[in-house]
Enzyme design. Structure first.
Site, PDB file in Angstrom:
ATOM      1  N   THR A   1      -6.333   5.632  10.722  1.00  0.00           N
ATOM      2  CA  THR A   1      -6.482   4.645   9.605  1.00  0.00           C
ATOM      3  C   THR A   1      -7.418   3.827   9.839  1.00  0.00           C
ATOM      4  OG1 THR A   1      -5.044   2.737   8.749  1.00  0.00           O
ATOM      5  CG2 THR A   1      -5.168   3.018  11.181  1.00  0.00           C
ATOM      6  N   THR A   2      -7.896   2.750   8.926  1.00  0.00           N
ATOM      7  CA  THR A   2      -8.794   1.739   8.951  1.00  0.00           C
ATOM      8  C   THR A   2      -8.876   1.284  10.354  1.00  0.00           C
ATOM      9  OG1 THR A   2      -8.497   1.316   6.583  1.00  0.00           O
ATOM     10  CG2 THR A   2     -10.073   0.084   7.870  1.00  0.00           C
TER      11      THR A   2
ATOM     12  N   ARG B   1      -7.086  12.605   2.110  1.00  0.00           N
ATOM     13  CA  ARG B   1      -5.983  12.932   2.370  1.00  0.00           C
ATOM     14  C   ARG B   1      -4.748  12.934   2.235  1.00  0.00           C
ATOM     15  NH1 ARG B   1      -7.089   9.576   7.910  1.00  0.00           N
ATOM     16  NH2 ARG B   1      -9.210  10.399   7.703  1.00  0.00           N
ATOM     17  N   HIS B   2      -4.637  11.514   1.078  1.00  0.00           N
ATOM     18  CA  HIS B   2      -3.356  11.110   0.671  1.00  0.00           C
ATOM     19  C   HIS B   2      -3.512  11.042  -0.753  1.00  0.00           C
ATOM     20  CE1 HIS B   2      -5.024   7.324   1.798  1.00  0.00           C
ATOM     21  NE2 HIS B   2      -4.750   7.300   2.956  1.00  0.00           N
TER      22      HIS B   2
ATOM     23  N   ASN C   1       0.816  -1.218   0.089  1.00  0.00           N
ATOM     24  CA  ASN C   1      -0.059   0.060   0.104  1.00  0.00           C
ATOM     25  C   ASN C   1       0.995   1.380  -0.018  1.00  0.00           C
ATOM     26  OD1 ASN C   1      -1.429   2.286   1.108  1.00  0.00           O
ATOM     27  ND2 ASN C   1      -2.854   0.995   1.765  1.00  0.00           N
TER      28      ASN C   1
ATOM     29  N   GLY D   1       1.334  -1.849   4.417  1.00  0.00           N
ATOM     30  CA  GLY D   1       1.604  -0.339   3.900  1.00  0.00           C
ATOM     31  C   GLY D   1       2.470   0.434   4.812  1.00  0.00           C
ATOM     32  N   HIS D   2       2.180   0.585   5.851  1.00  0.00           N
ATOM     33  CA  HIS D   2       2.739   1.721   6.822  1.00  0.00           C
ATOM     34  C   HIS D   2       4.423   1.397   7.035  1.00  0.00           C
ATOM     35  CE1 HIS D   2       3.631   3.982  10.402  1.00  0.00           C
ATOM     36  NE2 HIS D   2       3.192   5.150   9.578  1.00  0.00           N
TER      37      HIS D   2
ATOM     38  N   GLU E   1     -10.386 -10.201   3.374  1.00  0.00           N
ATOM     39  CA  GLU E   1      -8.747  -9.771   4.172  1.00  0.00           C
ATOM     40  C   GLU E   1      -9.305  -9.910   5.617  1.00  0.00           C
ATOM     41  OE1 GLU E   1      -7.005  -6.299   2.666  1.00  0.00           O
ATOM     42  OE2 GLU E   1      -5.777  -6.360   4.484  1.00  0.00           O
TER      43      GLU E   1
ATOM     44  N   HIS F   1      -2.876  -5.270   7.658  1.00  0.00           N
ATOM     45  CA  HIS F   1      -2.853  -4.151   8.896  1.00  0.00           C
ATOM     46  C   HIS F   1      -1.971  -4.269   9.959  1.00  0.00           C
ATOM     47  CE1 HIS F   1      -4.576  -0.489  10.579  1.00  0.00           C
ATOM     48  NE2 HIS F   1      -5.315  -0.371   9.433  1.00  0.00           N
TER      49      HIS F   1
ATOM     50  N   HIS G   1      -5.590   3.684  -1.422  1.00  0.00           N
ATOM     51  CA  HIS G   1      -7.185   3.899  -0.959  1.00  0.00           C
ATOM     52  C   HIS G   1      -7.422   5.446  -1.175  1.00  0.00           C
ATOM     53  CE1 HIS G   1      -9.424   3.810   3.186  1.00  0.00           C
ATOM     54  NE2 HIS G   1     -10.300   4.257   2.056  1.00  0.00           N
TER      55      HIS G   1
ATOM     56  N   ARG H   1      -9.524   8.011  -0.195  1.00  0.00           N
ATOM     57  CA  ARG H   1     -10.612   8.321   0.767  1.00  0.00           C
ATOM     58  C   ARG H   1     -11.456   9.523   0.521  1.00  0.00           C
ATOM     59  NH1 ARG H   1     -10.049   7.251   6.179  1.00  0.00           N
ATOM     60  NH2 ARG H   1      -8.615   5.544   6.661  1.00  0.00           N
TER      61      ARG H   1
ATOM     62  N   ASP I   1      -0.198   4.387   0.134  1.00  0.00           N
ATOM     63  CA  ASP I   1      -0.552   5.480   0.418  1.00  0.00           C
ATOM     64  C   ASP I   1       0.131   6.815   1.168  1.00  0.00           C
ATOM     65  OD1 ASP I   1      -3.289   4.497  -0.406  1.00  0.00           O
ATOM     66  OD2 ASP I   1      -3.924   3.977   1.763  1.00  0.00           O
ATOM     67  N   HIS I   2       0.870   6.203   1.994  1.00  0.00           N
ATOM     68  CA  HIS I   2       1.695   6.994   2.727  1.00  0.00           C
ATOM     69  C   HIS I   2       2.803   7.901   1.976  1.00  0.00           C
ATOM     70  CE1 HIS I   2      -1.063   6.687   5.877  1.00  0.00           C
ATOM     71  NE2 HIS I   2      -0.763   5.399   6.016  1.00  0.00           N
TER      72      HIS I   2
ATOM     73  N   ARG J   1       3.350  18.629   1.565  1.00  0.00           N
ATOM     74  CA  ARG J   1       3.773  20.270   0.779  1.00  0.00           C
ATOM     75  C   ARG J   1       2.828  20.551  -0.527  1.00  0.00           C
ATOM     76  NH1 ARG J   1       8.961  21.914   2.448  1.00  0.00           N
ATOM     77  NH2 ARG J   1       8.554  23.425   1.252  1.00  0.00           N
TER      78      ARG J   1
ATOM     79  N   GLU K   1      -8.402   0.468  -2.884  1.00  0.00           N
ATOM     80  CA  GLU K   1      -9.368   0.155  -1.415  1.00  0.00           C
ATOM     81  C   GLU K   1     -10.267   1.441  -1.488  1.00  0.00           C
ATOM     82  OE1 GLU K   1      -6.387  -0.296   1.858  1.00  0.00           O
ATOM     83  OE2 GLU K   1      -8.074   0.511   3.111  1.00  0.00           O
TER      84      GLU K   1
HETATM   85  N1  PXP Z   1      -5.541  -3.604   4.623  1.00  0.00           N
HETATM   86  C1  PXP Z   1      -6.333  -2.718   4.802  1.00  0.00           C
HETATM   87  C2  PXP Z   1      -7.618  -3.174   4.233  1.00  0.00           C
HETATM   88  C3  PXP Z   1      -6.054  -1.349   5.016  1.00  0.00           C
HETATM   89  O1  PXP Z   1      -6.864  -0.439   5.340  1.00  0.00           O
HETATM   90  C4  PXP Z   1      -4.826  -1.052   5.220  1.00  0.00           C
HETATM   91  C5  PXP Z   1      -4.374   0.251   5.627  1.00  0.00           C
HETATM   92  O2  PXP Z   1      -4.693   1.343   4.749  1.00  0.00           O
HETATM   93  C6  PXP Z   1      -3.856  -2.033   5.016  1.00  0.00           C
HETATM   94  C7  PXP Z   1      -3.980  -3.279   4.687  1.00  0.00           C
HETATM   95  C8  PXP Z   1      -2.441  -1.717   5.343  1.00  0.00           C
HETATM   96  O3  PXP Z   1      -2.145  -1.461   6.673  1.00  0.00           O
HETATM   97  P1  PXP Z   1      -0.784  -0.785   7.148  1.00  0.00           P
HETATM   98  O4  PXP Z   1      -0.720   0.432   6.451  1.00  0.00           O
HETATM   99  O5  PXP Z   1      -1.084  -0.873   8.699  1.00  0.00           O
HETATM  100  O6  PXP Z   1       0.303  -1.817   6.589  1.00  0.00           O
END
Ligand code: PXP
Length: 255
Positions: A100-101, A49-50, A7, A218-219, A151, A196, A43, A45, A9-10, A18, A70
């Protein structure tokens, strides 16, 4: 071996800090694949936001790898999914004030709406996954709504493993819940994915679960990428997954 979807997103979070053009999620996506990822996830949103609409459109057009989208179960996101036709739409609950979710989608409660959304996605040629808590009743509801993938939310496992240690009793309890949910998902004929809160520190016992098809992370990868680069960060977690999955399958086949 479970496949890894990253993921990004970040990466967009840093760019949006910025409101500029860098770092570029598309470039990060290419680097993730070079590091051993099977696909990438974004994702979009409601509050943007991202990830932005333009990112999704550009990824759909220019990224040759597998793209997961997502999304909340809203008409706006269904239209976007039908427009970009990702490999998979991942339905999640979305709260405006969450960072986050925060939990799985309550499919039991929102069964009619989820069924409607999955049908609309399927009519547009898009396969659906639902993000659920580790609860067999949610997996059964997901099947009744027409999902082909669940998932399982590994956040509670990640939290317990961080707070008390991966081998602690609270962590083992959470791991057992994910394992049981995965078993039910597979028994129903659905694909078992998980994600997650996962990182190199806690992914091993999840990666070793029987029948796990995909991990969504992701994170922790983006965090590590800030230090070592996206390609190396993905390679590190891919190695942790492969090592654990190999020892897990040795244990399962010895039983
Ligand atoms: N799976 C889902 C459904 C999520 O919402 C997220 C966060 O966007 C992730 C996986 C990834 O989670 P993390 O960023 O904590 O790894």
């Amino acid at each position: 071996m479970p496949l890894l979807c990253v993921n990004v997103d970040h990466v967009a979070t840093v760019r949006q800090a910025r409101r500029t053009f860098e770092p570029d999620p598309l470039e990060a996506a290419h680097e993730a694949i070079a590091g051993g990822a099977h696909g990438i996830t974004v994702h979009l949103r409601e509050d943007r936001r991202h990830v932005q609409d333009a990112d999704v459109l550009r990824l759909a057009e220019a990224f040759p790898g597998r793209l997961n989208f997502e999304m909340a179960a809203t008409d706006e996101m269904v239209s976007m999914a039908r427009r970009v036709r990702p490999a998979m739409a991942m339905l999640v609950p979305e709260g405006r004030h969450e960072v986050t979710t925060e939990g799985g989608l309550d499919v039991v409660r929102h069964r009619d709406r989820v069924r409607e959304v999955i049908a609309a996605l399927a009519a547009g040629g898009v396969r659906s996954s639902i993000f659920i808590d580790a609860d067999p009743a949610q997996a059964e509801a997901a099947l009744s709504c027409g999902a082909s993938v669940c998932e399982v939310h590994t956040g509670p496992w990640a939290h317990a493993a961080h707070a008390s240690g991966v081998a602690s009793q609270p962590a083992r309890r959470e791991l057992d819940l994910v394992r049981a949910a995965g078993g039910r998902i597979r028994a129903l004929g659905l694909q078992f994915n998980a994600g997650h809160g996962l990182s190199t520190a806690n992914v091993g016992p999840i990666a070793a679960l029987p029948g796990l098809a995909e991990l969504h992370i992701g994170h922790s990868i983006v965090s590590r990428a800030v230090i070592v680069g996206m390609r190396a960060a993905v390679a590190e977690i891919r190695a942790a997954i492969d090592g654990a999955a190999a020892s897990g399958s040795a244990v399962h086949s010895a039983r």
